[in-house]
Design a protein around this motif. Structure first.
Motif, PDB file in Angstrom:
ATOM      1  N   SER A   1       0.813  -1.205   0.000  1.00  0.00           N
ATOM      2  CA  SER A   1       0.000   0.000   0.000  1.00  0.00           C
ATOM      3  C   SER A   1       0.848   1.256   0.000  1.00  0.00           C
ATOM      4  N   VAL A   2       0.217   2.346  -0.446  1.00  0.00           N
ATOM      5  CA  VAL A   2       0.842   3.664  -0.369  1.00  0.00           C
ATOM      6  C   VAL A   2       0.022   4.458   0.639  1.00  0.00           C
TER       7      VAL A   2
ATOM      8  N   SER B   1       6.982   2.230  -7.731  1.00  0.00           N
ATOM      9  CA  SER B   1       7.705   3.475  -7.432  1.00  0.00           C
ATOM     10  C   SER B   1       7.018   4.646  -8.131  1.00  0.00           C
ATOM     11  N   ASP B   2       6.609   4.394  -9.375  1.00  0.00           N
ATOM     12  CA  ASP B   2       5.924   5.422 -10.152  1.00  0.00           C
ATOM     13  C   ASP B   2       4.623   5.864  -9.447  1.00  0.00           C
ATOM     14  N   TYR B   3       3.873   4.880  -8.976  1.00  0.00           N
ATOM     15  CA  TYR B   3       2.631   5.163  -8.244  1.00  0.00           C
ATOM     16  C   TYR B   3       2.905   6.014  -7.009  1.00  0.00           C
ATOM     17  N   THR B   4       3.948   5.618  -6.253  1.00  0.00           N
ATOM     18  CA  THR B   4       4.254   6.292  -4.992  1.00  0.00           C
ATOM     19  C   THR B   4       4.626   7.752  -5.256  1.00  0.00           C
ATOM     20  N   LEU B   5       5.452   7.971  -6.283  1.00  0.00           N
ATOM     21  CA  LEU B   5       5.839   9.333  -6.651  1.00  0.00           C
ATOM     22  C   LEU B   5       4.614  10.165  -7.039  1.00  0.00           C
ATOM     23  N   LYS B   6       3.692   9.540  -7.794  1.00  0.00           N
ATOM     24  CA  LYS B   6       2.488  10.267  -8.231  1.00  0.00           C
ATOM     25  C   LYS B   6       1.683  10.741  -7.017  1.00  0.00           C
ATOM     26  N   ILE B   7       1.537   9.877  -6.021  1.00  0.00           N
ATOM     27  CA  ILE B   7       0.780  10.247  -4.818  1.00  0.00           C
ATOM     28  C   ILE B   7       1.508  11.372  -4.073  1.00  0.00           C
ATOM     29  N   ALA B   8       2.827  11.233  -3.933  1.00  0.00           N
ATOM     30  CA  ALA B   8       3.601  12.261  -3.220  1.00  0.00           C
ATOM     31  C   ALA B   8       3.448  13.614  -3.912  1.00  0.00           C
ATOM     32  N   LYS B   9       3.516  13.579  -5.243  1.00  0.00           N
ATOM     33  CA  LYS B   9       3.389  14.837  -6.012  1.00  0.00           C
ATOM     34  C   LYS B   9       2.005  15.437  -5.807  1.00  0.00           C
ATOM     35  N   LYS B  10       0.987  14.582  -5.915  1.00  0.00           N
ATOM     36  CA  LYS B  10      -0.403  15.045  -5.777  1.00  0.00           C
ATOM     37  C   LYS B  10      -0.620  15.708  -4.413  1.00  0.00           C
ATOM     38  N   LEU B  11       0.012  15.156  -3.371  1.00  0.00           N
ATOM     39  CA  LEU B  11      -0.187  15.677  -2.019  1.00  0.00           C
ATOM     40  C   LEU B  11       0.842  16.742  -1.643  1.00  0.00           C
TER      41      LEU B  11
END
Ligand code: KG4
Ligand code: ZN
Length: 305
Positions: A140-141, A241-251
């Motif tokens: 999970s992220v 990793s791509d998913y995790t970065l996307k969430i970090a960017k979004k938040l």
């Protein structure tokens, strides 16, 4: 304050003592090797093993920390999620200790503990951060807004990453758990030899990826074992990793942490580190010994109750 922490959610019996300055004063983890011959964790075997090991692990931890049980100010225990029989051994033991010592009992979520495990060896690390939790049971992220506020953004809808690695490894004749072996093989192979499918859905699904790899294993040329490991481990690592970065960017988060057994993967660490560097995000890992299930992370989570 000194916290006695207990972790028995799956197949590792772990006890730790941590203090309120996030120091791990002692930790003893008794791993169960019996499951290897079954190719996976057998819940009944795991519970009985915990029952036989929990006192030994607790006494060893107190000795390591050079403390007596009277020095314990609170007891933390992993209470969810996990195998019910295994959890019950830890919870019952923790209740007993807390009643006998007349100190508080703090029930802790196992996944949240993995999510913040990197703070153990990064003493200046504080939330907010996004955490990628990857283990044999969970993927999970999670956005960790504070040590008490967690929000899960993505989670696996079927198999966890570690489970996929272990099952594919078993099919390749590698003994359980095979994640670490596949990770080493991956570094020696050609990651572009096989093309791992990358699902474009809104939650992680790894079941299809597992089937894809299993089908290749059935007719695999022995010369391409490392190439399959590489295509699979790099493929999954790039995807999550791509998913995790996307969430970090979004938040708008500038820090990412990893946790869970698969966070020990060199390939995953290297892949996420490269993407974080390209995006000016700081990345924090736990020590390898705090990636796998351990009670130190339960104590750290428990102290922020
Ligand atoms: O967190 P953990 O100890 O237990 C669970 O909560 O599941 O994770 C165990 C998982 C297993 O699937 C194992 O194969 C995987 O972590 N693992 C690794 C590595 N070390 C352990 N996977 C990839 N690379 C590694 N170095
Ligand atoms: Zn775990």
């Amino acid at each position: 304050m000194k916290f006695l922490a207990i972790e028995t959610s799956c197949d590792d019996t772990s006890v730790a003592i941590v203090d309120s300055s996030r120091n791990v004063l002692g930790v003893k983890t008794l791993s169960q090797v019996e499951h290897a011959k079954f190719g996976g964790v057998v819940p009944e075997v795991a519970s009985r093993h915990h029952e036989n090991s929990i006192l030994e692990a607790s006494l060893a931890t107190l000795e390591m920390a050079n403390l007596s049980v009277d020095n314990v100010d609170a007891v933390c225990v992993a209470s969810n999620p996990g195998l019910i029989g295994s959890l019950l051994v830890g919870i019952s033991f923790a209740h007993g200790v807390s009643l006998a010592l007349n100190v508080p009992l703090i029930e802790v979520n196992h996944i949240e503990s993995h999510a913040i495990s990197a703070v153990i060896n990064n003493e200046n690390l504080d939330p907010p951060f996004v955490s990628l939790v990857v283990s044999g049971g969970h993927t999970s992220v999670i956005d960790v807004e504070s040590f008490t506020k967690y929000k899960t953004y993505f989670h696996t809808i079927d198999d966890a990453v570690g489970e996929v690695l272990d099952k594919v490894a078993r099919e390749m004749g590698i003994s359980y758990p095979g994640g670490a072996t596949l990770d080493s093989m991956a570094l020696q192979g050609n990651k572009n030899f096989f093309q791992m499918p990358r699902p474009k859905i809104s939650n992680f699904s790894f079941s299809g990826i597992k089937t894809w790899a299993m089908e290749i294993v059935k007719k695999l040329d022995p010369n391409h074992r490392n190439d399959l490991a590489s295509s699979l481990v790099f493929g999954i690592s790039e995807y999550i990793s791509d998913y995790t970065l996307k969430i970090a960017k979004k938040l708008g988060r500038k820090q990412i942490c990893m946790g869970g057994g698969v966070a020990a993967s060199k390939v995953l660490r290297q892949t996420l580190a490269k993407m974080c560097a390209e995006n000016n995000v700081n990345l924090f890992f736990p020590d390898v010994k705090y990636c796998q299930d351990n009670a130190a992370m339960i104590g750290i989570r428990g102290m922020f109750f």
